[in-house]
Design an enzyme around this catalytic site. Structure first.
Site, PDB file in Angstrom:
ATOM      1  N   HIS A 127      -6.952  -6.033   2.106  1.00 12.27           N
ATOM      2  CA  HIS A 127      -6.115  -5.392   2.519  1.00 12.27           C
ATOM      3  C   HIS A 127      -5.138  -6.363   3.706  1.00 12.27           C
ATOM      4  CE1 HIS A 127      -6.704  -0.625   1.892  1.00 12.27           C
ATOM      5  NE2 HIS A 127      -8.048  -1.502   2.008  1.00 12.27           N
ATOM      6  N   GLY A 169     -14.912   3.077   3.489  1.00  8.39           N
ATOM      7  CA  GLY A 169     -14.261   3.871   3.190  1.00  8.39           C
ATOM      8  C   GLY A 169     -13.326   3.217   1.623  1.00  8.39           C
ATOM      9  N   GLN A 170     -14.307   2.408   1.006  1.00  5.92           N
ATOM     10  CA  GLN A 170     -13.881   2.143  -0.200  1.00  5.92           C
ATOM     11  C   GLN A 170     -13.476   2.908  -0.653  1.00  5.92           C
ATOM     12  OE1 GLN A 170     -15.488  -0.584  -2.476  1.00  5.92           O
ATOM     13  NE2 GLN A 170     -14.080  -1.241  -3.907  1.00  5.92           N
ATOM     14  N   ASN A 206     -12.445  -3.640   2.199  1.00 13.37           N
ATOM     15  CA  ASN A 206     -13.554  -2.504   2.052  1.00 13.37           C
ATOM     16  C   ASN A 206     -14.564  -2.970   1.362  1.00 13.37           C
ATOM     17  OD1 ASN A 206     -12.651  -1.041   5.012  1.00 13.37           O
ATOM     18  ND2 ASN A 206     -10.841  -0.098   3.822  1.00 13.37           N
ATOM     19  N   ASP A 264       0.912  -1.249  -0.595  1.00 11.73           N
ATOM     20  CA  ASP A 264      -0.003   0.015  -0.081  1.00 11.73           C
ATOM     21  C   ASP A 264       1.365   1.330   0.055  1.00 11.73           C
ATOM     22  OD1 ASP A 264      -3.429   0.822   0.777  1.00 11.73           O
ATOM     23  OD2 ASP A 264      -1.480   1.810   1.008  1.00 11.73           O
ATOM     24  N   ILE A 265       0.401   2.553  -0.976  1.00 14.36           N
ATOM     25  CA  ILE A 265       1.496   3.702  -0.888  1.00 14.36           C
ATOM     26  C   ILE A 265       0.955   4.387  -0.030  1.00 14.36           C
ATOM     27  CG2 ILE A 265      -0.732   4.686  -2.185  1.00 14.36           C
ATOM     28  CD1 ILE A 265       1.546   5.373  -4.157  1.00 14.36           C
ATOM     29  N   HIS A 321     -10.305  -5.479  -3.294  1.00 16.14           N
ATOM     30  CA  HIS A 321      -8.312  -5.500  -2.326  1.00 16.14           C
ATOM     31  C   HIS A 321      -8.890  -6.003  -0.934  1.00 16.14           C
ATOM     32  CE1 HIS A 321      -9.577  -1.673  -2.503  1.00 16.14           C
ATOM     33  NE2 HIS A 321      -9.259  -1.304  -1.694  1.00 16.14           N
TER      34      HIS A 321
HETATM   35  P1  AMP Z   1      -9.842   1.186   0.939  1.00  8.26           P
HETATM   36  O1  AMP Z   1      -9.704   2.451   1.500  1.00  8.26           O
HETATM   37  O2  AMP Z   1     -10.184  -0.058   1.133  1.00  8.26           O
HETATM   38  O3  AMP Z   1     -10.467   1.607  -1.436  1.00  8.26           O
HETATM   39  O4  AMP Z   1      -8.107   1.349  -0.832  1.00  8.26           O
HETATM   40  C1  AMP Z   1      -6.951   1.371  -1.196  1.00  8.26           C
HETATM   41  C2  AMP Z   1      -6.263   1.646  -0.993  1.00  8.26           C
HETATM   42  O5  AMP Z   1      -5.491   1.488  -1.703  1.00  8.26           O
HETATM   43  C3  AMP Z   1      -5.811   2.768   0.266  1.00  8.26           C
HETATM   44  O6  AMP Z   1      -4.868   1.896   1.453  1.00  8.26           O
HETATM   45  C4  AMP Z   1      -4.263   3.158  -0.583  1.00  8.26           C
HETATM   46  O7  AMP Z   1      -3.411   3.632   0.345  1.00  8.26           O
HETATM   47  C5  AMP Z   1      -4.231   2.475  -1.252  1.00  8.26           C
HETATM   48  N1  AMP Z   1      -3.582   3.378  -2.661  1.00  8.26           N
HETATM   49  C6  AMP Z   1      -3.588   3.958  -3.672  1.00  8.26           C
HETATM   50  N2  AMP Z   1      -3.537   4.310  -4.733  1.00  8.26           N
HETATM   51  C7  AMP Z   1      -2.525   2.976  -4.830  1.00  8.26           C
HETATM   52  C8  AMP Z   1      -0.669   3.220  -5.357  1.00  8.26           C
HETATM   53  N3  AMP Z   1      -0.706   3.995  -6.546  1.00  8.26           N
HETATM   54  N4  AMP Z   1      -0.837   2.007  -4.754  1.00  8.26           N
HETATM   55  C9  AMP Z   1      -0.471   1.125  -3.774  1.00  8.26           C
HETATM   56  N5  AMP Z   1      -1.524   1.453  -2.915  1.00  8.26           N
HETATM   57  C10 AMP Z   1      -2.631   2.583  -3.542  1.00  8.26           C
END
Ligand code: AMP
Ligand code: ZN
Length: 113
Positions: free
Chosen positions: A101, A92-93, A86, A31-32, A99
């Protein structure tokens, strides 16, 4: 594949990601914006927006089995880890490509905020 989908673009290699595991059906990458010392996202290669749209037991099984493989590879099994999907606004998606986590490396607390 929707061209605008961030995670489809990671699967295609169009956007860089720190990939930790790849299988025939799934890709796992860091995760970024990590919320724990270890925070990996596991996604299916196929575009499925959310759990609400995922009705394929094989896809869901692959997703969770890959999450468990990631946890083992990351050394999280002994102390434990959390797997979170999520779905929708209240959860909070923010990225609408399903995906899981995988979070670990510290006590995570319960319930989540
Ligand atoms: P969600 O809130 O469950 O939809 O999670 C989306 C996740 O994607 C968040 O934890 C972000 O930090 C992560 N995210 C967004 N852009 C990137 C990216 N380019 N590379 C890796 N993770 C990312
Ligand atoms: Zn996608």
């Amino acid at each position: 594949m929707p061209e605008s989908c961030l995670f489809c673009r990671i699967v295609q290699g169009e956007i860089p990601a720190a990939i930790v595991l790849e299988t025939d059906h799934c890709v796992a990458f860091r995760d970024i914006d990590p919320k724990a010392p270890t925070h990996v996202l596991v996604i299916p290669r196929a575009h499925v927006p959310s759990l609400e749209d995922a009705r394929d037991p094989a896809l869901l099984g692959e997703l969770l089995a890959t999450a468990a493989d990631v946890a083992r590879q990351e050394g999280l099994v002994e102390r434990g880890y959390r797997t979170v999907i999520n779905t929708g606004a209240h959860a909070g998606q923010t990225v609408f490509h399903i995906h899981a986590h995988v979070l670990g490396g510290r006590p995570l607390g319960w319930p989540p905020g």
